[in-house]
Scaffold this active site. Structure first.
Site, short mmCIF file in Angstrom:
data_model
loop_
_atom_site.label_atom_id
_atom_site.label_comp_id
_atom_site.label_asym_id
_atom_site.label_seq_id
_atom_site.Cartn_x
_atom_site.Cartn_y
_atom_site.Cartn_z
N LYS A 60 -2.63 -4.83 8.96
CA LYS A 60 -1.44 -4.36 8.90
C LYS A 60 -0.63 -3.79 10.15
O LYS A 60 -1.26 -2.88 10.51
CB LYS A 60 -1.35 -3.36 7.81
N ASN A 85 9.20 8.42 4.68
CA ASN A 85 8.23 9.31 4.36
C ASN A 85 7.13 9.63 5.49
O ASN A 85 7.12 9.08 6.81
CB ASN A 85 7.16 8.39 3.36
N SER A 90 0.29 3.16 10.27
CA SER A 90 1.26 4.03 9.79
C SER A 90 1.54 5.02 10.51
O SER A 90 0.51 5.46 11.43
CB SER A 90 0.10 5.01 8.62
N TYR A 128 7.71 -1.95 -1.48
CA TYR A 128 7.41 -0.80 -1.97
C TYR A 128 8.81 -0.20 -2.34
O TYR A 128 9.13 0.16 -3.61
CB TYR A 128 6.73 0.09 -0.70
N ASN A 139 4.39 -2.54 8.34
CA ASN A 139 4.43 -1.20 7.93
C ASN A 139 5.86 -0.66 8.08
O ASN A 139 6.69 -1.34 8.45
CB ASN A 139 3.42 -0.09 8.60
N ASN A 152 -5.24 -0.81 8.00
CA ASN A 152 -4.01 -0.02 8.46
C ASN A 152 -4.22 0.54 9.73
O ASN A 152 -4.87 1.42 10.00
CB ASN A 152 -3.69 0.82 7.39
N ASP A 205 -0.01 3.11 -4.88
CA ASP A 205 -1.10 3.67 -5.73
C ASP A 205 -2.32 4.03 -4.84
O ASP A 205 -3.09 3.14 -4.42
CB ASP A 205 -1.57 2.54 -6.67
N ALA A 214 0.86 -1.32 -0.18
CA ALA A 214 -0.01 -0.04 0.14
C ALA A 214 0.73 1.34 0.11
O ALA A 214 2.02 1.15 0.59
CB ALA A 214 -0.94 -0.29 1.04
C1 LIG Z 1 6.06 6.80 0.51
C2 LIG Z 1 5.33 5.69 1.11
C3 LIG Z 1 3.89 5.68 1.47
C4 LIG Z 1 3.21 4.78 1.87
N1 LIG Z 1 1.83 4.76 2.19
C5 LIG Z 1 1.18 3.73 3.03
C6 LIG Z 1 0.00 3.75 2.92
O1 LIG Z 1 -0.78 4.54 2.54
N2 LIG Z 1 -0.68 2.70 3.68
C7 LIG Z 1 0.13 1.58 4.17
O2 LIG Z 1 -0.22 0.89 4.74
N3 LIG Z 1 1.46 1.41 4.09
C8 LIG Z 1 1.95 2.77 3.43
N4 LIG Z 1 3.57 2.58 3.30
C9 LIG Z 1 4.26 1.52 3.73
C10 LIG Z 1 4.59 0.43 2.66
O3 LIG Z 1 3.24 -0.23 2.19
C11 LIG Z 1 5.20 -0.86 3.17
O4 LIG Z 1 4.56 -1.50 4.29
C12 LIG Z 1 6.84 -0.12 3.98
O5 LIG Z 1 7.24 0.80 3.23
C13 LIG Z 1 7.61 -1.41 3.99
O6 LIG Z 1 8.10 -1.85 2.70
P1 LIG Z 1 9.35 -1.57 1.94
O7 LIG Z 1 10.44 -1.87 2.88
O8 LIG Z 1 9.34 -2.68 1.00
O9 LIG Z 1 9.20 -0.14 1.51
C14 LIG Z 1 4.06 3.65 2.38
C15 LIG Z 1 5.53 3.51 2.30
C16 LIG Z 1 6.01 4.43 1.49
C17 LIG Z 1 7.54 4.35 1.44
#
Ligand SMILES: Cc1cc2nc3c(=O)[nH]c(=O)nc-3n(C[C@H](O)[C@H](O)[C@H](O)COP(=O)(O)O)c2cc1C
Length: 353
Positions: free
Chosen positions: A213, A111, A175, A314, A242, A172, A65, A62
Site C-alpha cells: 500500500k 486522521n 501511513s 473509507y 493511503n 502498509n 476495523d 484498512a
Molecule cells: C481514521 C482512518 C484510519 C486509517 N487507518 C489506516 C490504517 O490503519 N492502515 C492503512 O493502511 N490505512 C489506513 N487509513 C487509510 C484508508 O485505508 C484509505 O487508504 C484512505 O483513507 C483513502 O481512502 P478514502 O479517501 O476512501 O478514505 C485510515 C484512514 C482513516 C480515515
C-alpha cells in the site's frame, strides 16, 4: 435495523466526537444491529483478481476495523472484500486524542491515529475464529510499531502470522502518522523488506498474495523503481493509495490545518492520477486496488477505468453509512452496462491506455 435506517441515523452521530462515533458504529456492527445488504450483486460486478473470486470489486479499506472485531458484519453490508488492520507486532496506543477530524465542507477526514491497535496476537485469534466460508474476500493489513521496529524482521513475521487466515496480505508502508514509515517505500529499504517477506511466503504452508500500500505523495521519479522492485520481488499488487499529507488550497473546513493524513473527496483526483501512472508502468504485471475519495459509483468506475481491478473506500463510507455499499454497486453496474462492458474486468484501464 436495516443498512438504510443505519445510514439515515448517521447525521445524529455527526454531533458526536468522531472517534467515539466510530467506536459506536463498530459496537453496533458487532452486536448485529446494522443489518445486511440483501440485494444480489449484479453478475457484471463479479470478478477474479489476485487469484481470488470477488462477488463485486468494492472493498472496505484498512483502518476502519483495525482489530478485526467486526469482519463478518462488515462483509454482510455487501462489500466484495474487507481489509482489517493495520495490525502491528505489539499493541500500541497511537497518538493522544483528539486525532480524528471531520472536514464536512470538504467531504473529507484528517486522521493522525498513529496505528493504534491491540497487536498481532489478538488480531490473528479473531481472524482464526471467523466461521468459514466467509461471505467476502478477507485481506489483512500489516504494519510496524512506532517504537522498537525492525522492519525486515517484523513484516515477514506478521506475514507468517496472518497467512493461515487471510486471502491476501497488504504491507502498509504509507501511513503518514508513524515516523519514518513512508521512508520504507525507498528502493533499497523496500527491496530488503519485500525480499524478507518473499522468503517468509516461500516457507509458509499457505501463501496468500502480497500487496504493497503506497502513499499518494510519492514523487513521480520514484514510481518506476518502486514498480520494478515490487515486480522483481513477486508482489501481486499495489493499493493506491493511503492518505495524503498534502493540503490542497481548496479546503474550507475548520479543521483543515490539523496534522495527519487527509482522505475523502480532496484525495480522489490525485490518487486516481497516481493510479493511472502506476497502471501504465506496471503493464499488467501488478493488480491495482484503487483507493482514495470514492463516494459514488461514478468515482469507483473512474478508478477502474484508470487501472484498478478492485477499489476500496473509507471516508465515503464513514460519511454515508452502510446504505452507500448497495448504491455504489448499483451505480457501477449501470455505468458498466451503459458502456457495453459485460464484466467489470473489461473496463480496467480503459482510460489509461
Ligand atoms: C481514521 C482512518 C484510519 C486509517 N487507518 C489506516 C490504517 O490503519 N492502515 C492503512 O493502511 N490505512 C489506513 N487509513 C487509510 C484508508 O485505508 C484509505 O487508504 C484512505 O483513507 C483513502 O481512502 P478514502 O479517501 O476512501 O478514505 C485510515 C484512514 C482513516 C480515515
Amino acid at each position: 435495523m436495516t443498512p438504510s435506517l443505519a445510514s439515515a441515523l448517521m447525521p445524529l452521530m455527526r454531533g458526536m466526537d468522531p472517534e467515539r462515533a466510530h467506536n459506536l458504529s463498530l459496537k453496533m456492527l458487532r452486536l448485529g444491529l446494522v443489518g445486511r445488504d440483501r440485494t444480489a450483486d449484479d453478475p457484471v460486478l463479479a470478478t477474479s483478481a489476485l487469484g481470488l473470486a470477488f462477488r463485486n470489486p468494492i472493498g472496505l479499506s484498512a483502518g476502519f476495523d483495525k482489530n478485526a472485531v467486526a469482519v463478518r458484519p462488515l462483509m454482510r453490508l455487501g462489500f466484495g472484500f474487507v481489509e482489517p488492520g493495520t495490525t502491528t507486532p505489539r499493541p500500541q496506543d497511537g497518538n493522544p486524542q483528539p486525532r480524528l477530524f471531520r472536514l464536512p465542507e470538504d467531504a473529507a477526514v484528517i486522521n493522525r491515529m498513529g496505528m493504534n491497535n491491540e497487536g498481532m496476537a489478538s488480531f490473528v485469534v479473531r481472524l482464526a475464529a471467523l466461521k468459514r466460508p466467509l461471505p467476502a474476500v478477507l485481506g489483512a493489513n500489516i504494519g510496524i510499531n512506532k517504537e522498537g521496529a525492525e522492519p525486515e524482521h517484523d513484516y515477514p513475521s506478521l506475514y507468517a502470522a496472518v497467512a493461515p487466515q487471510a486471502d491476501y496480505v497488504a504491507i502498509n508502508v504509507s501511513s503518514p502518522n508513524t515516523p519514518g514509515l513512508r521512508d520504507l517505500q525507498g528502493e533499497a529499504k523496500l527491496a530488503a523488506i519485500l525480499e524478507a517477506v518473499a522468503a517468509a511466503r516461500a516457507a509458509a504452508p499457505r501463501q496468500p498474495p502480497v500487496l504493497v500500500k503506497i502513499a499518494p505523495d510519492l514523487a513521480d521519479e520514484a514510481l518506476p523503481g518502486l514498480v520494478e522492485n515490487c515486480v522483481a520481488q513477486g508482489v501481486a499488487g499495489l493499493i493506491v493509495s493511503n492518505t495524503t499529507v498534502a493540503r490542497p488550497d481548496s479546503l474550507r473546513s475548520a479543521h483543515r490545518g490539523e496534522m495527519g493524513g487527509l482522505s475523502g473527496q480532496p484525495l480522489f483526483a490525485p490518487s486516481t492520477e497516481l493510479l493511472r501512472r502506476v497502471f501504465r508502468l506496471a503493464q499488467g504485471r501488478l493488480t491495482l486496488i484503487g483507493c482514495g475519495g470514492i463516494a459514488s459509483g461514478e468515482q469507483a468506475y473512474a478508478k477502474i477505468r484508470a487501472g484498478a481491478s478492485l477499489v476500496q473506500l473509507y471516508a465515503g463510507f464513514a460519511y454515508a453509512g452502510p446504505a452507500l455499499v448497495p448504491r455504489l454497486k448499483q451505480e457501477l453496474a449501470t455505468l458498466l452496462k451503459r458502456d457495453g462492458f459485460r464484466h467489470v474486468h473489461e473496463a480496467v484501464g480503459a482510460d489509461a491506455r
